[in-house]
Design a protein around this motif. Structure first.
Motif, short mmCIF file in Angstrom:
data_model
loop_
_atom_site.label_atom_id
_atom_site.label_comp_id
_atom_site.label_asym_id
_atom_site.label_seq_id
_atom_site.Cartn_x
_atom_site.Cartn_y
_atom_site.Cartn_z
N VAL A 1 -28.73 21.51 26.51
CA VAL A 1 -29.58 21.71 27.68
C VAL A 1 -30.83 20.84 27.55
N ASN A 2 -31.55 20.67 28.68
CA ASN A 2 -32.73 19.80 28.63
C ASN A 2 -33.98 20.55 28.18
N GLN A 3 -35.06 19.79 27.96
CA GLN A 3 -36.29 20.34 27.41
C GLN A 3 -36.90 21.42 28.30
N GLU A 4 -36.82 21.25 29.61
CA GLU A 4 -37.42 22.22 30.51
C GLU A 4 -36.74 23.58 30.41
N VAL A 5 -35.42 23.57 30.30
CA VAL A 5 -34.69 24.84 30.13
C VAL A 5 -35.12 25.52 28.84
N LEU A 6 -35.22 24.74 27.76
CA LEU A 6 -35.65 25.31 26.49
C LEU A 6 -37.08 25.84 26.56
N ARG A 7 -37.95 25.12 27.29
CA ARG A 7 -39.35 25.56 27.40
C ARG A 7 -39.43 26.90 28.12
N TRP A 8 -38.68 27.04 29.22
CA TRP A 8 -38.73 28.29 29.98
C TRP A 8 -38.11 29.44 29.18
N LEU A 9 -37.04 29.15 28.46
CA LEU A 9 -36.46 30.19 27.60
C LEU A 9 -37.45 30.61 26.52
N LEU A 10 -38.13 29.64 25.94
CA LEU A 10 -39.12 29.93 24.93
C LEU A 10 -40.23 30.80 25.50
N LEU A 11 -40.70 30.48 26.71
CA LEU A 11 -41.76 31.25 27.35
C LEU A 11 -41.31 32.69 27.58
N VAL A 12 -40.09 32.87 28.09
CA VAL A 12 -39.56 34.22 28.34
C VAL A 12 -39.50 35.02 27.04
N ILE A 13 -39.02 34.39 25.97
CA ILE A 13 -38.90 35.09 24.69
C ILE A 13 -40.28 35.42 24.12
N VAL A 14 -41.24 34.49 24.26
CA VAL A 14 -42.61 34.75 23.78
C VAL A 14 -43.19 35.97 24.50
N ILE A 15 -43.03 36.01 25.82
CA ILE A 15 -43.58 37.14 26.59
C ILE A 15 -42.89 38.45 26.19
N ALA A 16 -41.57 38.40 26.02
CA ALA A 16 -40.83 39.61 25.63
C ALA A 16 -41.30 40.12 24.27
N VAL A 17 -41.51 39.19 23.34
CA VAL A 17 -41.96 39.60 22.01
C VAL A 17 -43.40 40.13 22.05
N CYS A 18 -44.24 39.51 22.88
CA CYS A 18 -45.60 40.02 23.06
C CYS A 18 -45.58 41.49 23.50
N LEU A 19 -44.73 41.78 24.49
CA LEU A 19 -44.62 43.15 24.99
C LEU A 19 -44.10 44.08 23.91
N ALA A 20 -43.11 43.59 23.11
CA ALA A 20 -42.56 44.43 22.05
C ALA A 20 -43.61 44.76 21.01
N VAL A 21 -44.41 43.76 20.63
CA VAL A 21 -45.47 44.00 19.63
C VAL A 21 -46.51 44.93 20.22
N TRP A 22 -46.88 44.73 21.47
CA TRP A 22 -47.92 45.52 22.12
C TRP A 22 -47.53 47.00 22.21
N LEU A 23 -46.24 47.25 22.48
CA LEU A 23 -45.77 48.61 22.72
C LEU A 23 -45.41 49.36 21.45
N THR A 24 -45.30 48.64 20.32
CA THR A 24 -44.92 49.31 19.07
C THR A 24 -46.12 49.58 18.19
#
Length: 254
Positions: A231-254
């Motif tokens: 896949v191209n860089q933009e797809v990887l960047r958006w996936l990375l952003l989604v995962i970063v946000i998801a992990v932020c929420l996980a850390v915040w809620l635990t």
């Protein structure tokens, strides 16, 4: 140490390892899934943190092999990158063996939020323009410091270290995301090996749960490498952003 491992918990460990292996190759944060899964067995947090490294180690080996086969691993960058990383990981591993894990949670949460904001408002932070010449840590003070901090954090607790490595490799040293992820797996493998040595010496590894996680992690890593290079860089960047946000929420809620 006593713990309960039923067939469904064994299946859960393999499945969790698969998901973690996939997202760890692309970004990081898989240990936020695997450590709680181990703790469901009744394993204390420090033993779960140590046992988790078995899967991370084998996942890193599979990721390195995969990127190497695809020609995406810049081998001349490995040694300069490892000097600050290995130094930091040794310190982090010793800290992990003697200090409570909660100490670094506020630091990683601030790091993840900062990374998410940079990715939204400054996309070139993790996706350098085509043709950008990567830097050695010896050419970038921020890159050297980032790799050292990644080593300390990775030695202390694996969860979330991939994001710190990407920030250093793509943000400071200017590698594209595919090669940054390839180098990230080398760094992860090396300081995980150091951490494992410390944890094994202190008899903090539970091998059966660790190897069940590792089975899933290796499968996930292999699937993820094939996806990352297709896949191209933009797809990887958006996936990375989604995962970063998801992990932020996980850390915040635990």
């Amino acid at each position: 140490m006593a713990y309960e491992l039923s067939w469904w918990m064994a299946t859960l460990l393999v499945g969790t390892g698969l998901i973690a292996g996939f997202i760890n190759i692309l970004a990081g944060g898989g240990s936020f899934l695997t450590i709680p899964a181990l703790m469901l067995l009744g394993i204390p947090a420090d033993i779960a943190n140590a046992t988790n490294r078995v899967g991370v180690m084998l996942q890193a080996v599979e990721g390195i092999r995969g990127f190497q086969r695809k020609g995406m691993l810049p081998q001349n960058a490995i040694v300069p990158m490892l000097v600050p990383t290995v130094t930091g990981s040794l310190l982090g591993s010793l800290l992990a063996s003697y200090m409570p894990l909660a100490l670094l949670e506020p630091i990683i949460l601030i790091t993840l939020i900062s990374m998410a904001l940079l990715m939204v408002f400054k996309p070139s932070f993790v996706t350098p323009p085509p043709g950008t010449e990567p830097l050695s840590p010896w050419q970038s003070a921020s890159g050297f410091a980032g790799m050292f901090f990644a080593g300390v954090y990775g030695g202390f607790i694996q969860a979330g270290v991939g994001f710190v490595l990407i920030a250093a490799l793509a943000g400071a040293l200017r590698y594209d995301l595919v090669r940054a992820n390839a180098l990230k797996m080398v760094a992860t493998g090396v300081f995980t090996a150091i951490a494992l040595t410390v944890f094994i010496a202190r008899d903090q590894i539970l091998w059966i749960p660790g190897l069940l996680l590792a089975l899933g992690s290796v499968i996930g890593a292999r699937l993820s490498v094939n996806f990352a290079v297709s896949v191209n860089q933009e797809v990887l960047r958006w996936l990375l952003l989604v995962i970063v946000i998801a992990v932020c929420l996980a850390v915040w809620l635990t």
